[in-house]
Design an enzyme around this catalytic site. Structure first.
Site, PDB file in Angstrom:
ATOM      1  N   GLY A 202       4.949  54.937  47.096  1.00 15.49           N
ATOM      2  CA  GLY A 202       4.497  55.678  45.918  1.00 15.49           C
ATOM      3  C   GLY A 202       3.205  55.115  45.375  1.00 15.49           C
ATOM      4  N   ASN A 203       2.866  55.522  44.166  1.00 14.99           N
ATOM      5  CA  ASN A 203       1.652  54.994  43.531  1.00 14.99           C
ATOM      6  C   ASN A 203       1.872  54.934  42.025  1.00 14.99           C
ATOM      7  OD1 ASN A 203       0.609  57.555  42.249  1.00 14.99           O
ATOM      8  ND2 ASN A 203       0.838  58.188  44.389  1.00 14.99           N
ATOM      9  N   ARG A 204       0.878  54.385  41.315  1.00 14.87           N
ATOM     10  CA  ARG A 204       1.076  54.115  39.894  1.00 14.87           C
ATOM     11  C   ARG A 204       0.599  55.238  38.977  1.00 14.87           C
ATOM     12  NH1 ARG A 204      -0.862  49.892  37.216  1.00 14.87           N
ATOM     13  NH2 ARG A 204      -2.783  49.662  38.392  1.00 14.87           N
ATOM     14  N   SER A 205       0.353  56.420  39.518  1.00 14.73           N
ATOM     15  CA  SER A 205      -0.121  57.503  38.653  1.00 14.73           C
ATOM     16  C   SER A 205       0.945  57.876  37.608  1.00 14.73           C
ATOM     17  CB  SER A 205      -0.442  58.730  39.513  1.00 14.73           C
ATOM     18  OG  SER A 205      -0.782  59.797  38.666  1.00 14.73           O
TER      19      SER A 205
END
Ligand code: C5P
Length: 405
Positions: A202-205
């Site tokens: 995933g990512n931190r958006s």
């Protein structure tokens, strides 16, 4: 505009006749809700004649229309004038024992209140505490003015003049409707690509900037589809309550791609603010991977399709495509160069670039962006994500106007 005017039981109610008249003359659709007490000062017939709509005080009239919440839901602005000390206390406590009370609880429109009472009642700590509560809740208070009162006394407590209330009330309503008639598809948040049933890439958006763009577009009149990947409910709260925003929840790249293809088929403007994973795991394990079973772990990653490039390649004439790019550039010049390159590579009309790092960009309330088109940098904006959202939409409209020339 659909405006509800609540009138409570004070002598200043006669001045509100003029207030309603001013609004109706200016072309607004005005619905008056007097309290029972207000009718002792100005009768139902006057309100009906002046507003050109039926008027009722009771939640038990027109029950089939669910009138006790319908007016509040439809309202784009609610004005309470005059607001007596008693009605301010009821509003602060959230009492809903009449049609005005239920309407005030049902509305998400801006509420403007014009208090009117004797100076002592206005100065009383109870009234002042109620005013403070209402202000904290975002209610706009206009007046009271200082001057002669009905008992022959003088001081603060006179209802503000109708012209003043009307001007103050219209000023709090977002008056921009420059996106009316447009359909806008926005993606936001960050995708998650499964590794096994419990893990993902995933990512931190946080999805905040895209949610702000969706809300700003809807406030300015657009019909919006917001495709959200793993966005906290609190971030989507205002958008989820907006009548012109439709939210579609997705998880991975494939779902985001399908949802955006559906939304883009109808959209005049496509804004891809989501942080999309560039890779997915080649073989997703059906069972949780255990470290005991293996000596280290190598995941095979397969590239995902570039969704926005695909949408740009397939776009209809007149459709505008906007991509985002979060870059860890060291300098403004490096950010600009990357933005220009990326816009051309993806074939989109506009690219919005912002700098990210361990401490900037994702999750923050503020943002700073560059907007580039084929002409170069066409806008720069910084500030609250809502302000940045409006600046992005302004740049989009300017680019559309440019393209039509
Ligand atoms: O190439 P990069 O990931 O920096 O590009 C970011 C832009 O491209 C964003 O608008 C993002 O939503 C979009 N994107 C996409 N599909 C991908 C990767 C990124 O649409 N697979």
């Amino acid at each position: 505009m659909f405006i509800v005017v609540g009138v409570t039981g004070g002598i200043a109610a006669y001045k509100s006749v003029h207030l309603v008249r001013l609004l109706v003359t200016a072309g607004h659709d005005v619905h008056v809700i007097p309290t029972q007490d207000a009718l002792r000062f100005v009768g139902l017939t006057t309100w009906e004649a002046i507003s050109r709509h039926p008027v009722t005080t009771s939640v038990h009239d027109d029950v089939a229309e669910v009138r006790h919440v319908a007016l509040g839901r439809r309202a784009e602005l609610v004005i309470v004038a005059p607001a007596t000390a008693n009605s301010l206390a009821k509003m602060a406590a959230g009492l809903a024992d009449d049609l005005l009370g239920t309407t005030l609880l049902a509305t998400s429109a801006p509420v403007v209140v014009a208090p009117a009472m004797h100076s002592e009642m206005w100065a009383h700590p109870a009234t002042q505490a109620n005013i403070a509560t209402l202000r904290d809740r975002g209610v706009h208070i206009v007046g009271p003015a200082d001057g002669p009162l009905t008992g022959g006394d003088s001081g603060p407590g006179r209802m503000a003049e109708p012209e003043h209330i009307v001007a103050a009330a219209l000023a709090v309503v977002p008056e921009r409707d420059d996106l009316t008639g447009l359909r806008v598809a926005v993606s936001t948040g960050g995708t998650r690509e499964p590794i096994d049933p419990v893990r993902f890439l995933g990512n931190r958006s946080s999805g905040r900037q895209g949610a702000a763009v969706a809300l700003a577009a809807a406030d300015r009149g657009a019909a919006v589809t917001l495709v959200a990947a793993h966005v906290d409910d609190r971030v989507l709260d205002a958008a989820s309550r907006h009548p012109r925003v439709d939210i579609v929840r997705v998880s991975d790249v494939a779902q985001l791609q399908r949802a955006m293809a559906d939304a883009a088929a109808e959209a005049d403007v496509v804004i891809m603010a989501a942080a999309v994973s560039d890779f997915r795991v080649g073989t997703v394990s059906d069972e949780k991977l255990h470290k005991a079973d293996r000596d280290g772990l190598v995941l095979e990653l397969v590239e995902t399709p570039d969704i926005v490039a695909g949408l740009a390649a397939a776009r209809r004439p007149g459709q505008t495509i906007v991509a985002f790019a979060a870059e860890t550039a060291d300098t403004d010049e490096a950010l600009r160069r990357r933005a220009l390159d990326k816009r051309a590579r993806k074939g989109v009309d506009l690219l919005v670039a912002n700098r990210v790092g361990w401490h900037e960009g994702f999750g923050a309330a503020d943002n700073a962006v560059l907007v580039v088109s084929a002409r170069g940098v066409i806008a720069e904006a910084s500030g609250a994500k809502r302000e940045v959202a409006d600046a992005i939409l302004d740049a989009m409209l300017a680019a559309q106007a440019d393209a039509e020339r």
